[in-house]
Design an enzyme around this catalytic site. Structure first.
Site, PDB file in Angstrom:
ATOM      1  N   ASN A  13       0.757  -1.354  -0.050  1.00  6.40           N
ATOM      2  CA  ASN A  13      -0.045   0.117  -0.099  1.00  6.40           C
ATOM      3  C   ASN A  13       0.733   1.284  -0.190  1.00  6.40           C
ATOM      4  O   ASN A  13       1.447   1.532   1.061  1.00  6.40           O
ATOM      5  CB  ASN A  13      -0.931   0.104   1.446  1.00  6.40           C
ATOM      6  N   LYS A  15       0.114   4.393  -0.437  1.00  5.41           N
ATOM      7  CA  LYS A  15      -0.330   5.501   0.204  1.00  5.41           C
ATOM      8  C   LYS A  15      -0.213   6.755  -0.965  1.00  5.41           C
ATOM      9  O   LYS A  15      -0.402   6.579  -2.101  1.00  5.41           O
ATOM     10  CB  LYS A  15       0.049   5.863   1.463  1.00  5.41           C
ATOM     11  N   HIS A  99      -9.526   1.128   4.736  1.00  3.69           N
ATOM     12  CA  HIS A  99      -8.442   1.239   5.368  1.00  3.69           C
ATOM     13  C   HIS A  99      -8.639   2.293   6.874  1.00  3.69           C
ATOM     14  O   HIS A  99      -9.254   3.290   6.696  1.00  3.69           O
ATOM     15  CB  HIS A  99      -7.442   2.170   4.517  1.00  3.69           C
ATOM     16  N   GLU A 101      -6.805   4.775   7.687  1.00 10.89           N
ATOM     17  CA  GLU A 101      -6.713   6.191   7.399  1.00 10.89           C
ATOM     18  C   GLU A 101      -7.937   6.815   6.592  1.00 10.89           C
ATOM     19  O   GLU A 101      -8.271   8.054   6.762  1.00 10.89           O
ATOM     20  CB  GLU A 101      -5.320   6.341   6.483  1.00 10.89           C
ATOM     21  N   GLU A 171      -5.944  -4.962  10.627  1.00 12.53           N
ATOM     22  CA  GLU A 171      -4.948  -3.905  10.872  1.00 12.53           C
ATOM     23  C   GLU A 171      -5.047  -3.274  12.093  1.00 12.53           C
ATOM     24  O   GLU A 171      -5.800  -2.364  11.963  1.00 12.53           O
ATOM     25  CB  GLU A 171      -4.777  -2.917   9.570  1.00 12.53           C
ATOM     26  N   GLY A 177       1.972   2.279  10.837  1.00 13.44           N
ATOM     27  CA  GLY A 177       2.889   3.295  10.817  1.00 13.44           C
ATOM     28  C   GLY A 177       3.688   3.592  12.001  1.00 13.44           C
ATOM     29  O   GLY A 177       4.344   4.880  12.059  1.00 13.44           O
ATOM     30  N   SER A 217       2.862  -2.393  10.537  1.00 12.94           N
ATOM     31  CA  SER A 217       4.460  -2.450  10.867  1.00 12.94           C
ATOM     32  C   SER A 217       5.088  -3.711  10.406  1.00 12.94           C
ATOM     33  O   SER A 217       5.855  -4.329  11.213  1.00 12.94           O
ATOM     34  CB  SER A 217       4.841  -1.866  12.220  1.00 12.94           C
TER      35      SER A 217
HETATM   36  C1  PEP Z   1      -1.075   0.103   5.956  1.00 12.39           C
HETATM   37  O1  PEP Z   1      -0.912   1.307   5.824  1.00 12.39           O
HETATM   38  O2  PEP Z   1      -2.091  -0.582   5.539  1.00 12.39           O
HETATM   39  C2  PEP Z   1      -0.036  -0.351   6.809  1.00 12.39           C
HETATM   40  C3  PEP Z   1       0.182  -1.433   7.523  1.00 12.39           C
HETATM   41  O3  PEP Z   1       1.187   0.465   7.021  1.00 12.39           O
HETATM   42  P1  PEP Z   1       2.581   0.059   7.957  1.00 12.39           P
HETATM   43  O4  PEP Z   1       3.189  -1.103   7.534  1.00 12.39           O
HETATM   44  O5  PEP Z   1       3.431   1.238   7.458  1.00 12.39           O
HETATM   45  O6  PEP Z   1       2.072   0.279   9.118  1.00 12.39           O
END
Ligand code: PEP
Length: 256
Positions: A13, A15, A99, A101, A171, A177, A217
């Site tokens: 992803n 972003k 998601h 975000e 998630e 992040g 992460s």
């Molecule tokens: C994501 O944006 O779906 C995500 C898991 O980000 P990160 O791996 O940076 O935590």
């Protein structure tokens, strides 16, 4: 269907990162380094602006294209939005929906996500449905209640034939992040709950067919331990998907 028949799904992803040129260079370099993949799917989710260009250079079996969002309406006066028909037209195989975000920065509701999931199936752009609890929800013991609500609203209207094609991304918001990954056991626990709940909403066969992937992460250092868990069928990767070297190592996870 046993665990081994659920093809691992490893998604990047990106972003709001990467110009068209950067996205194309990444896609070409990754394919060159990884080669044809028969036993796993590698999914790249660039920004809308780079979808067409990435599709054009995506040449190898096992590679798939995803968008990061969409609108549920077919067409109309919705300035700034992109429809599922448009995503199908540009060659998207998947669309990431709900998601954290989108939910927490842009105020998407469970009902919005449900409309998008239904529209995605109508257009055969398969949804990657994201669910996950915030830190305060985990700390107050609400993890499964939150995940159950998000899941139920989004998928209760699906036909069984649609439900079996779902990809669900667990998630935890506190892990996205932040550098703070859920332990493999924490992830396994929630993945197991999601699978059981799919069984309650549909049936056991569908529950065993749905792919449930972990995001939050994920890095080269923790990928193998996460993928060793029986109910983790893949990964949704943000930060560590931006560099070819780290994403390549994640794609090439070693089954422990
Ligand atoms: C994501 O944006 O779906 C995500 C898991 O980000 P990160 O791996 O940076 O935590």
């Amino acid at each position: 269907m046993g665990t081994s028949e659920r093809k691992p799904f490893i998604a990047a992803n990106w972003k709001m990162f990467k110009t068209i040129g950067e996205a194309v260079a990444f896609t070409e370099a990754l394919q060159k380094e990884v080669g044809i993949l028969a036993d796993r799917e590698v999914v790249l989710a660039p920004a809308f602006t780079a979808l067409a260009a990435v599709r054009k250079v995506m040449a190898l079996e096992g590679f798939r294209l995803a968008a990061q969002n969409c609108h549920w309406e077919e067409k109309g006066a919705f300035t700034g939005e992109v429809s599922l028909g448009m995503l199908g037209d540009v060659g998207c195989d998947y669309v990431i929906l709900g998601h954290s975000e989108r939910r927490h920065i842009f105020g998407e509701t469970d009902d919005d996500v449900a409309r998008k999931v239904a529209a995605a199936f109508r257009h055969r752009v398969l949804p990657v449905l994201c669910v996950g609890e915030k830190l305060e929800e985990r700390e107050s013991g609400q993890t499964t209640a939150v995940v159950e609500r998000q899941l139920e609203v989004a998928i209760r209207g699906l036909d069984p034939s649609e439900a079996r094609e779902l990809v669900i991304a667990y998630e935890p918001v506190w892990a996205i992040g932040t550098g703070r990954t859920a332990t493999p056991e924490q992830a396994r626990e929630v993945h197991g709950f999601i699978r059981e709940h799919c069984g309650r909403l549909f049936d056991k066969d569908i529950a065993n067919t749905v792919r449930i992937v972990y995001g939050g992460s994920v890095k080269p250092e923790n990928v193998d331990a996460l993928m060793a868990q029986p109910d983790i069928d893949g990964l949704l990767v943000g930060g560590a998907s931006l560099e070819v070297a780290s994403f390549r190592r994640i794609v090439q996870f070693v089954k422990l």
